[in-house]
Design an enzyme around this catalytic site. Structure first.
Site, PDB file in Angstrom:
ATOM      1  N   SER A   8       7.757  -1.116   7.560  1.00  0.00           N
ATOM      2  CA  SER A   8       6.691  -1.386   8.535  1.00  0.00           C
ATOM      3  C   SER A   8       7.143  -2.498   9.463  1.00  0.00           C
ATOM      4  CB  SER A   8       5.413  -1.810   7.810  1.00  0.00           C
ATOM      5  OG  SER A   8       4.569  -2.468   8.736  1.00  0.00           O
ATOM      6  N   HIS A  33       7.561   2.820  10.194  1.00  0.00           N
ATOM      7  CA  HIS A  33       6.096   2.748  10.087  1.00  0.00           C
ATOM      8  C   HIS A  33       5.586   1.786  11.155  1.00  0.00           C
ATOM      9  CE1 HIS A  33       2.299   3.210   7.878  1.00  0.00           C
ATOM     10  NE2 HIS A  33       2.099   1.913   8.087  1.00  0.00           N
ATOM     11  N   ASP A  35       2.370   0.086  12.788  1.00  0.00           N
ATOM     12  CA  ASP A  35       0.980  -0.291  12.518  1.00  0.00           C
ATOM     13  C   ASP A  35       0.260  -0.685  13.796  1.00  0.00           C
ATOM     14  OD1 ASP A  35       0.603  -0.090   9.626  1.00  0.00           O
ATOM     15  OD2 ASP A  35       2.147  -1.649   9.509  1.00  0.00           O
ATOM     16  N   MET A  37      -3.192  -1.993  15.382  1.00  0.00           N
ATOM     17  CA  MET A  37      -4.445  -2.685  15.030  1.00  0.00           C
ATOM     18  C   MET A  37      -5.165  -3.132  16.299  1.00  0.00           C
ATOM     19  SD  MET A  37      -3.124  -4.990  11.877  1.00  0.00           S
ATOM     20  CE  MET A  37      -2.079  -4.311  10.583  1.00  0.00           C
ATOM     21  N   HIS A  66       0.503   4.527  12.236  1.00  0.00           N
ATOM     22  CA  HIS A  66      -0.690   4.281  11.413  1.00  0.00           C
ATOM     23  C   HIS A  66      -1.733   3.607  12.298  1.00  0.00           C
ATOM     24  CE1 HIS A  66      -2.439   1.763   7.805  1.00  0.00           C
ATOM     25  NE2 HIS A  66      -3.322   2.577   8.333  1.00  0.00           N
ATOM     26  N   MET A  68      -5.067   1.915  13.100  1.00  0.00           N
ATOM     27  CA  MET A  68      -6.213   1.169  12.565  1.00  0.00           C
ATOM     28  C   MET A  68      -7.040   0.752  13.778  1.00  0.00           C
ATOM     29  SD  MET A  68      -3.971  -0.908   9.758  1.00  0.00           S
ATOM     30  CE  MET A  68      -2.435  -0.511  10.607  1.00  0.00           C
ATOM     31  N   MET A 137      -3.994   3.394   1.053  1.00  0.00           N
ATOM     32  CA  MET A 137      -3.801   1.953   1.226  1.00  0.00           C
ATOM     33  C   MET A 137      -3.865   1.269  -0.140  1.00  0.00           C
ATOM     34  SD  MET A 137      -3.328   1.584   4.440  1.00  0.00           S
ATOM     35  CE  MET A 137      -3.150  -0.207   4.373  1.00  0.00           C
ATOM     36  N   ASP A 175       0.793   2.413   1.107  1.00  0.00           N
ATOM     37  CA  ASP A 175       1.022   1.336   2.083  1.00  0.00           C
ATOM     38  C   ASP A 175       0.354   0.041   1.633  1.00  0.00           C
ATOM     39  OD1 ASP A 175       1.333  -0.204   4.366  1.00  0.00           O
ATOM     40  OD2 ASP A 175       0.191   1.115   5.700  1.00  0.00           O
TER      41      ASP A 175
END
Ligand code: DX5
Ligand code: ZN
Length: 220
Positions: A8, A33, A35, A37, A66, A68, A137, A175
């Site tokens: 990540s 990966h 992320d 956010m 991913h 979020m 998660m 994760d």
């Protein structure tokens, strides 16, 4: 079983992001990966499609995005254009989960559903057969470097059973808080894809850390 390791970039040096991706690719990673956010669905803010597009040509590794973010649908085509291979989202962040899965696929990406530690497995009723990946998660989303929550282990086993019963090639990714000393337990529970942020980017030698992880996986 084929095991995949997905560093990540949340724990990478953001001032040298391209070099960091090149380094984990050279170190033997299987996926990157990514992320995303939004300081709304989760209490942190990271990177968007522009950074995804900038990293796409840096390595041949598939980008495992991913999300979020809430709402989620508006941004999906942007990530597809930016080169995402897999796009995963949280059911709590979508008004219409089935529609979001379809949208990801219409945009040419693999679709993943992400379940938080307290999100029930029943979200996979009516959705699992449409998914390419389930992401469980093992920390609450928002930050790297948190402690692995062990109550996710029986949940991994439960989802593994459901995937095997269906008989489809659906990846089971975990994760949060994965390190060399617990990756084998996560694999034994039934995961095949492992996100590791701080464990890899916080180590001095990425290749040595990934190799150690593979050694632990080889005896599962
Ligand atoms: C948390 C992110 C994770 C995080 C994992 O919200 O989804 O991908 O970067 O970091 P580590 O491996 O440090 O727990
Ligand atoms: Zn993640």
């Amino acid at each position: 079983m084929a095991f995949r390791i997905a560093p990540s970039i949340l724990s990478a040096d953001f001032a040298r992001l391209g070099e960091e991706v090149r380094a984990v690719a050279a170190a033997g990673a299987d996926l990157v990966h990514f992320d995303v956010m939004d300081n709304h669905y989760v209490p942190n803010l990271t990177v968007g499609p522009l950074v995804c597009a900038a990293l796409k040509p840096v390595s041949k590794l598939p980008l495992d995005v991913h999300l979020m973010v809430r709402p989620v649908d508006r941004i999906i085509p942007d990530f597809a254009k930016a080169g995402a291979s897999i796009i995963s989202f949280h059911p709590e962040a979508s008004e219409h989960v089935d529609r979001t899965i379809a949208l990801i696929k219409e945009n040419g990406c693999k679709a993943g559903l992400v379940l938080n530690p307290a999100t029930p497995v029943s979200f996979l009723d009516y959705t699992l057969e449409k998914l390419d990946l389930v992401l469980l998660m093992s920390v609450n989303p928002g930050f790297g470097g948190q402690q692995f929550i062990p109550s996710v282990l029986p949940k991994i086993a439960e989802v593994r059973k459901r995937i095997d019963k269906l008989g489809k090639d659906i990846w089971l990714e975990v994760d949060g808080g994965i390190k060399t000393d617990n990756i084998a337990d996560v694999a034994k529970a039934g995961a095949d894809t492992f996100v590791a942020g701080s464990a890899i980017f916080g180590s001095r030698d990425y290749a040595a850390t990934i190799k150690q992880m593979r050694e632990k996986l080889s005896v599962v």
